[in-house]
Design a protein around this motif. Structure first.
Motif, mmCIF file in Angstrom:
data_model
loop_
_atom_site.group_PDB
_atom_site.id
_atom_site.type_symbol
_atom_site.label_atom_id
_atom_site.label_comp_id
_atom_site.label_asym_id
_atom_site.label_seq_id
_atom_site.Cartn_x
_atom_site.Cartn_y
_atom_site.Cartn_z
ATOM 1 N N GLU A 19 -11.612 34.608 49.512
ATOM 2 C CA GLU A 19 -10.214 34.461 49.115
ATOM 3 C C GLU A 19 -10.066 33.409 48.019
ATOM 4 N N ARG A 20 -10.801 32.317 48.135
ATOM 5 C CA ARG A 20 -10.739 31.276 47.111
ATOM 6 C C ARG A 20 -11.311 31.785 45.788
ATOM 7 N N GLN A 21 -12.385 32.561 45.870
ATOM 8 C CA GLN A 21 -12.975 33.122 44.657
ATOM 9 C C GLN A 21 -12.003 34.079 43.977
ATOM 10 N N ALA A 22 -11.331 34.930 44.764
ATOM 11 C CA ALA A 22 -10.364 35.870 44.195
ATOM 12 C C ALA A 22 -9.222 35.123 43.519
ATOM 13 N N GLU A 23 -8.792 34.011 44.127
ATOM 14 C CA GLU A 23 -7.716 33.214 43.534
ATOM 15 C C GLU A 23 -8.160 32.586 42.221
ATOM 16 N N ARG A 24 -9.373 32.049 42.178
ATOM 17 C CA ARG A 24 -9.880 31.468 40.933
ATOM 18 C C ARG A 24 -9.976 32.526 39.839
ATOM 19 N N ARG A 25 -10.494 33.666 40.229
ATOM 20 C CA ARG A 25 -10.655 34.745 39.252
ATOM 21 C C ARG A 25 -9.294 35.161 38.700
ATOM 22 N N ARG A 26 -8.297 35.268 39.572
ATOM 23 C CA ARG A 26 -6.956 35.647 39.120
ATOM 24 C C ARG A 26 -6.402 34.607 38.158
ATOM 25 N N ARG A 27 -6.623 33.332 38.446
ATOM 26 C CA ARG A 27 -6.112 32.271 37.571
ATOM 27 C C ARG A 27 -6.790 32.301 36.204
ATOM 28 N N PHE A 28 -8.070 32.585 36.173
ATOM 29 C CA PHE A 28 -8.754 32.702 34.881
ATOM 30 C C PHE A 28 -8.216 33.892 34.089
ATOM 31 N N LEU A 29 -7.993 35.002 34.762
ATOM 32 C CA LEU A 29 -7.494 36.188 34.064
ATOM 33 C C LEU A 29 -6.061 35.993 33.597
ATOM 34 N N ASP A 30 -5.241 35.337 34.399
ATOM 35 C CA ASP A 30 -3.866 35.045 33.973
ATOM 36 C C ASP A 30 -3.864 34.151 32.737
ATOM 37 N N ALA A 31 -4.736 33.144 32.745
ATOM 38 C CA ALA A 31 -4.830 32.250 31.592
ATOM 39 C C ALA A 31 -5.351 32.996 30.370
ATOM 40 N N ALA A 32 -6.312 33.905 30.580
ATOM 41 C CA ALA A 32 -6.870 34.674 29.468
ATOM 42 C C ALA A 32 -5.830 35.613 28.872
ATOM 43 N N LEU A 33 -4.988 36.188 29.714
ATOM 44 C CA LEU A 33 -3.934 37.055 29.196
ATOM 45 C C LEU A 33 -3.033 36.284 28.242
ATOM 46 N N GLN A 34 -2.757 35.030 28.580
ATOM 47 C CA GLN A 34 -1.917 34.211 27.724
ATOM 48 C C GLN A 34 -2.640 33.793 26.442
ATOM 49 N N LEU A 35 -3.855 33.278 26.582
ATOM 50 C CA LEU A 35 -4.574 32.755 25.410
ATOM 51 C C LEU A 35 -5.102 33.863 24.514
ATOM 52 N N PHE A 36 -5.668 34.914 25.101
ATOM 53 C CA PHE A 36 -6.196 36.020 24.293
ATOM 54 C C PHE A 36 -5.059 36.878 23.729
ATOM 55 N N GLY A 37 -4.033 37.088 24.562
ATOM 56 C CA GLY A 37 -2.972 38.013 24.187
ATOM 57 C C GLY A 37 -1.846 37.389 23.383
ATOM 58 N N ASP A 38 -1.845 36.078 23.259
ATOM 59 C CA ASP A 38 -0.800 35.409 22.483
ATOM 60 C C ASP A 38 -1.443 34.456 21.488
ATOM 61 N N SER A 39 -1.588 33.234 21.856
ATOM 62 C CA SER A 39 -2.186 32.248 20.952
ATOM 63 C C SER A 39 -3.101 31.333 21.757
ATOM 64 N N PRO A 40 -4.297 31.081 21.222
ATOM 65 C CA PRO A 40 -4.768 31.291 19.832
ATOM 66 C C PRO A 40 -5.490 32.619 19.612
ATOM 67 N N GLY A 41 -5.614 33.480 20.634
ATOM 68 C CA GLY A 41 -6.394 34.706 20.500
ATOM 69 C C GLY A 41 -7.797 34.516 21.046
ATOM 70 N N PHE A 42 -8.473 35.640 21.305
ATOM 71 C CA PHE A 42 -9.798 35.592 21.922
ATOM 72 C C PHE A 42 -10.789 34.773 21.105
ATOM 73 N N ARG A 43 -10.858 35.023 19.812
ATOM 74 C CA ARG A 43 -11.899 34.406 18.992
ATOM 75 C C ARG A 43 -11.730 32.896 18.833
ATOM 76 N N SER A 44 -10.534 32.399 19.065
ATOM 77 C CA SER A 44 -10.299 30.967 18.912
ATOM 78 C C SER A 44 -10.183 30.238 20.255
#
Length: 229
Positions: A19-44
């Protein structure tokens, strides 16, 4: 995933290690959606920046993923899964409607899902492009899945006498490219239209492919007819 650090086991804070691993994974993906999908983008984006945005450590990142590209790969598939689920649910609900009404229901569900968050459009249509051969293979494989779904529905419509009987593979590839391009340009503000108008245009294009000029609906005998009315 190969290369990850060993995870702890047992319960902590009332939750299991899974359960803790699933929560960590979700938090990383939520953060990636924001950073990759908005600013600064995946490459940055860096591992440190993503970890900070998720409120986690870089050590925890490497317990879940090997690289940032792994995160992008998961996120790209997730965004496509959400859109596919929306489209298939709409198709199931509209199964008994005539073809034009079915097409409207499906495309409205798909477009509403993707357009509900502009970050999803950027992830699936922009950020994944040109990252690596692996990601290009994934992108094309997922597009092929959409092509297969469209061809299957076109074949079913043809079998019911609602559309021309033909091989739709090339047309489906071209049409899906149009879907992607139109949604991206609309999301970016380059197309002055409402979402309903975007859906209407896509439906017109699809019906033009499935019901070309000169096509006529089959008779009750099931024999196709073509030519002018």
């Amino acid at each position: 995933m190969a290369g990850r650090l060993k995870q702890s086991t047992g319960r902590y804070g009332g939750r299991t290690a899974e359960e803790r691993q699933a929560e960590r994974r979700r938090r990383f993906l939520d953060a990636a959606l924001q950073l990759f999908g908005d600013s600064p983008g995946f490459r940055s984006t860096t591992v440190a920046a993503l970890s900070e945005a998720a409120g986690l450590s870089t050590r925890q990142f490497y317990e879940e993923f090997c690289t940032l590209e792994d995160v992008l790969a998961v996120l790209h598939l997730q965004v496509n899964d959400w859109a596919e689920e929306a489209a298939l649910n709409a198709l199931a609900a509209a199964r008994n409607l005539p073809l034009p009404e079915r097409a409207v229901a499906i495309f409205h569900a798909y477009c509403a899902n993707v357009a509900s968050d502009p970050r999803r459009i950027r992830i699936t249509f922009v950020e994944i492009i040109g990252v690596s051969p692996r990601m290009e293979e994934q992108r094309l494989a997922r597009r092929s899945r959409w092509v297969g779904l469209l061809c299957a529905e076109a074949a079913a419509a043809a079998a019911r006498g609602e559309a021309a009987s033909r091989d739709y593979r090339i047309a489906a590839v071209g049409f899906i490219g149009s879907v992607n391009g139109l949604l991206h340009d609309w999301s970016a503000g380059w197309v002055d239209a409402t979402l309903d108008e975007v859906v209407e245009e896509l439906v017109r294009q699809l019906l033009g492919i499935m019901r070309p000029e000169g096509w006529r609906a089959e008779l009750t005998t099931g024999i196709p007819r073509t030519g002018s009315p």
